[in-house]
Design a protein around this motif. Structure first.
Motif, PDB file in Angstrom:
ATOM      1  N   ALA B 365      -9.698   1.086   1.229  1.00  0.00           N
ATOM      2  CA  ALA B 365      -9.143   0.735  -0.376  1.00  0.00           C
ATOM      3  C   ALA B 365      -9.938   1.682  -1.258  1.00  0.00           C
ATOM      4  O   ALA B 365     -10.892   2.173  -0.540  1.00  0.00           O
ATOM      5  CB  ALA B 365      -9.196  -0.754  -0.778  1.00  0.00           C
ATOM      6  N   VAL B 366      -9.316   2.281  -2.287  1.00  0.00           N
ATOM      7  CA  VAL B 366      -9.842   2.970  -3.417  1.00  0.00           C
ATOM      8  C   VAL B 366     -10.255   2.289  -4.653  1.00  0.00           C
ATOM      9  O   VAL B 366      -9.246   1.642  -5.206  1.00  0.00           O
ATOM     10  CB  VAL B 366      -8.875   4.241  -3.692  1.00  0.00           C
ATOM     11  N   VAL B 391      -6.530   6.380   3.857  1.00  0.00           N
ATOM     12  CA  VAL B 391      -7.039   6.144   2.529  1.00  0.00           C
ATOM     13  C   VAL B 391      -5.999   5.757   1.683  1.00  0.00           C
ATOM     14  O   VAL B 391      -5.015   6.384   1.856  1.00  0.00           O
ATOM     15  CB  VAL B 391      -8.079   7.097   2.094  1.00  0.00           C
ATOM     16  N   ALA B 392      -5.971   4.836   0.719  1.00  0.00           N
ATOM     17  CA  ALA B 392      -4.975   4.297   0.084  1.00  0.00           C
ATOM     18  C   ALA B 392      -4.597   5.411  -0.869  1.00  0.00           C
ATOM     19  O   ALA B 392      -5.280   6.297  -1.206  1.00  0.00           O
ATOM     20  CB  ALA B 392      -5.418   2.981  -0.838  1.00  0.00           C
ATOM     21  N   GLY B 399      -4.537  -5.973  -4.771  1.00  0.00           N
ATOM     22  CA  GLY B 399      -3.290  -6.646  -3.956  1.00  0.00           C
ATOM     23  C   GLY B 399      -2.176  -5.595  -3.673  1.00  0.00           C
ATOM     24  O   GLY B 399      -1.591  -5.792  -2.593  1.00  0.00           O
ATOM     25  N   LYS B 400      -2.103  -4.407  -4.559  1.00  0.00           N
ATOM     26  CA  LYS B 400      -1.113  -3.648  -3.954  1.00  0.00           C
ATOM     27  C   LYS B 400      -1.403  -2.806  -2.870  1.00  0.00           C
ATOM     28  O   LYS B 400      -0.654  -2.447  -2.250  1.00  0.00           O
ATOM     29  CB  LYS B 400      -0.896  -2.650  -5.366  1.00  0.00           C
ATOM     30  N   GLN B 401      -2.731  -2.215  -3.020  1.00  0.00           N
ATOM     31  CA  GLN B 401      -3.496  -1.606  -1.550  1.00  0.00           C
ATOM     32  C   GLN B 401      -3.137  -2.511  -0.438  1.00  0.00           C
ATOM     33  O   GLN B 401      -2.933  -2.034   0.700  1.00  0.00           O
ATOM     34  CB  GLN B 401      -4.851  -1.179  -1.939  1.00  0.00           C
ATOM     35  N   TRP B 414      -9.976  -2.120   4.330  1.00  0.00           N
ATOM     36  CA  TRP B 414     -11.573  -1.954   4.056  1.00  0.00           C
ATOM     37  C   TRP B 414     -11.774  -1.793   2.583  1.00  0.00           C
ATOM     38  O   TRP B 414     -11.313  -0.943   2.019  1.00  0.00           O
ATOM     39  CB  TRP B 414     -12.051  -0.573   5.048  1.00  0.00           C
ATOM     40  N   PHE B 415     -12.803  -2.545   2.358  1.00  0.00           N
ATOM     41  CA  PHE B 415     -13.243  -2.284   0.774  1.00  0.00           C
ATOM     42  C   PHE B 415     -14.884  -1.687   0.788  1.00  0.00           C
ATOM     43  O   PHE B 415     -15.692  -2.200   1.180  1.00  0.00           O
ATOM     44  CB  PHE B 415     -13.171  -3.847   0.166  1.00  0.00           C
TER      45      PHE B 415
END
Lengths: 462, 462
Positions: B365-366, B391-392, B399-401, B414-415
């Motif tokens: 996630a970004v 990568v997003a 939620g969108k990612q 991954w956050f």
């Protein structure tokens, strides 16, 4: 049948050359997949009208006709079969695939595609009529963020960099941004942007003096404008100092352009990100022009360091309209490697070699045709643990069976133990035919050294 | 551009279908290589006169012409360019490759070849105009021992058997020997051997009564000879009892033939070896005829058990003359799998599925576009250990990612940790979006479960 001769422009490799090519393809695929690109294949043919949408390539298309087809026959006319041609790149079929399947794809859609393409041109030195391309593209529905223009050349640099182990020279991705060139030219008062780019594209071939003259005669610039264009094309570098130099040149010529500023911001971001993620791999080079009727942002070419005369082995760029239907426009960014050209060069220049010409690590010898079954059982046991094995073709003298292995570069020959009258079996033995060392071995546990398991591709000196 | 529609006869798969096809191709390649077969590729085109040597296929050839070519132009005529057509199988090009490169190949030469072929016929249900074949052949120079006729169908049975994990039904290789049929027919006093085989080949389609009539009307046999031919074709079995039954039938009809005896010895050896190495996989079936103008010994067809109506998915045989030049004749034995037909069936019948449609196991996630670099660094760390990652596309709401990952079947998001004002970073976290479980993780050590690392191909129920 007399011995056939090769067809010019249609390259084929001997088995050891194919091992090199397969290694290149496997390596590219692995890197593309590590970055989340999924593989697709498209059919080899497209309707001719689709292939001809890019006018300039029309002369290169191979058109198909069925041998028994007759002018005006029911199949070609009445049933409305379209005329078909072989695709000459992977971009046209990909655009069609995206439109055809848009409802089933998740956007942004990242795909790689490794296939043959055909161009019906006269073969010249290094020009193929059939060759393999390896493409990656990311395509969005409606929009595509700029960061993919940074990501894609870095994926290609990584993929080509993964081939350095086998002797592929270092690669350098040369990048430019169409907005920079167009913004700068328009700021100078030049309208014939495409024509200027076409002339600038000739710089490496004909040199700056000729290009200056062509800019005046063909693109209608003043001599001063021509000099400014050449000055822009002369700028290159691998850090954001490039951006400063372009700004200084623009100021010198009184150029003010929003488009130029947008392009410089993008080019700067690309160079900066690349310097972190792949130091030295990416160089901004303002003379890179490409076929710019198509590209709208970043453009890329890739050279092998020390082999620049080969030209670009991997090119591409950003396009705002890969395809468009009623509902959506699909912008994208992609690059394409000319795999056949690369492999051909690696082989002909003797840069790489395969450690053997067959997959087999072991030949199981056959003592007599009556006991071939015993040799087959050894082979099965070894294969069950992933070791490529073949059984000798005939129960010849062991010397001949060893030569069978030697001729193929197979490192090991396995000798099944002899079974005596009581059914007792002497131990099997395996011989490393390079060193001559021969030891007792058990087919259920023995393994070759890891480096001998599969044919490897190595620098030709190695 | 309007939404394009598929071209009949030119199959293409969506990305998850391509994962299935790629798995099939990778599996075949692995088994072929375990048995020592080396891969080659030949060009897609052959001179038309070579393609037309087999008269019966001539109607199926796609002929190429350059778009700008004109009748009698210098290129086509003056410079002697031969007319080219797309290959319709991999045997004709392989024969040409062997002759062309004989001096550089080691015989017996074992090769596999996985490529597209084209047939310019009208597409019917299940008939493709473009499809992928996977062939294995062994070719000798001058001679080729019989044991390869045992080995080759067992390699194919193993290769297809390796696909049972993903839901491909059990395969059965049906074998016959041309010498048995020819010896038996000639012993009966029949000369029109090829014509009898052509009629016998229709048994499954039109039934024994029609074939009996055709044998009389087309092959000129007596009704008694026709019945004997049908009786032979009715024999099948997976042990050497088959040989005894053929001998009994021959004795009943007063047939004595050396050719028959040779054929029976070979067929018996094949069935016996197969019962040891692949129990149940090989069945002698005396009605298997094939296009016997070409084959001279063993012939093979392969059916999916329970899907026999699909017909043979893998066929081949022994040929005494693959090719011949002044110095040598090259006998061989080989089989060819129709991969596209198999994959098409697996997909359309819903027998198999891919666990996801992309290679990626993880989406990083970004948090914001300003910190995309941080997400790129996580991705690089994971990829360096062989984990496919993307990568997003945008720093959207998490939620969108997560939905981005979910739509592609990617199991993990991954956050990256947040960096506070002092530069301290909270731990990264990784979420299994199937279970919702979210845990602290370190990109330099974390690994997904082995079954999640790559997309897998599994039975559709699994």
């Amino acid at each position: 049948m007399a011995r056939p001769t090769p067809l010019s422009g249609f390259p084929e490799w001997l088995p050891d050359g194919r091992i090199v090519e397969q290694h290149v393809l496997d390596t590219l695929r692995r890197v593309f997949e590590l970055h989340g690109f999924g593989g697709i294949e498209t059919r080899a043919v497209e309707p001719l009208d689709q292939l001809l949408r890019k006018g300039e390539t029309s002369k290169e298309v191979y058109v198909l006709r069925r041998l028994q087809e007759e002018a005006g026959d029911a199949d070609a006319a009445g049933r409305g079969d379209k005329q078909l041609g072989l695709h000459f790149d992977l971009t046209v079929p990909f655009a069609r695939y995206v439109l055809e399947n848009a409802g089933h794809l998740a956007f942004p859609f990242k795909r790689y595609q490794i296939q043959k393409v055909w161009r019906g041109e006269r073969p010249q030195d290094g020009r193929f009529r059939e060759f393999t391309q390896a493409d990656i593209d990311v395509v969005g529905a409606g929009e595509l963020p700029y960061h993919y223009e940074v990501e894609l050349p870095l994926v290609m640099a990584e993929a080509l960099g993964a081939l350095r182990d086998i002797g592929v020279p270092e690669v350098r991705v040369l990048v430019n941004n169409r907005r920079v060139a167009e913004g700068f030219y328009r700021g100078l008062g030049i309208d014939a942007v495409d024509e200027v780019l076409r002339q600038i594209d000739k710089l490496d071939k004909v040199g700056p003096e000729k290009v200056a003259a062509l800019l005046v005669s063909e693109a209608g610039t003043t001599p001063e404008q021509a000099q400014a264009c050449l000055a822009l094309a002369g700028i290159s570098g691998s850090d954001t100092g490039v951006v400063d130099r372009v700004r200084a040149l623009a100021a010198e010529h009184g150029v003010e352009s929003e488009l130029l500023e947008t392009g410089l911001a993008e080019l700067g971001a690309l160079v900066e990100a690349a310097s972190v993620r792949a130091p030295g791999a990416v160089v901004a080079d303002l003379k890179i022009a490409r076929g710019l009727d198509y590209y709208t942002g970043s453009v890329y070419e890739t050279v092998l360091v020390g082999h620049e005369q080969l030209g670009s082995i991997c090119s591409g760029g950003r396009y705002d309209t890969l395809a468009s239907d009623g509902a959506n426009t699909y912008p994208g960014v992609g690059l394409s490697i000319g795999v056949s050209r690369l492999v051909s060069r690696l082989l002909s220049a003797g840069l790489v070699r395969a450690t053997r010409s067959v997959p087999s690590a072991v030949v199981v010898a056959v003592t007599s045709e009556e006991t071939r079954e015993q040799s087959d059982a050894v082979a099965t046991a070894l294969r069950s643990r992933g070791i490529p094995v073949e059984v000798a073709p005939a129960a010849a003298k062991f010397g001949k069976q060893i030569r069978y292995a030697d001729r193929r570069g197979i490192p090991f020959v396995w000798f099944p133990g002899r079974v005596d009258e009581d059914g007792a079996r002497t131990p099997d033995q395996v011989k490393d035919i390079r060193s001559g060392e021969q030891v007792d071995a058990d087919a259920t546990t023995w393994e070759p050294p890891a480096e001998d398991l599969l044919p490897r591709v190595v620098p030709a000196g190695g």
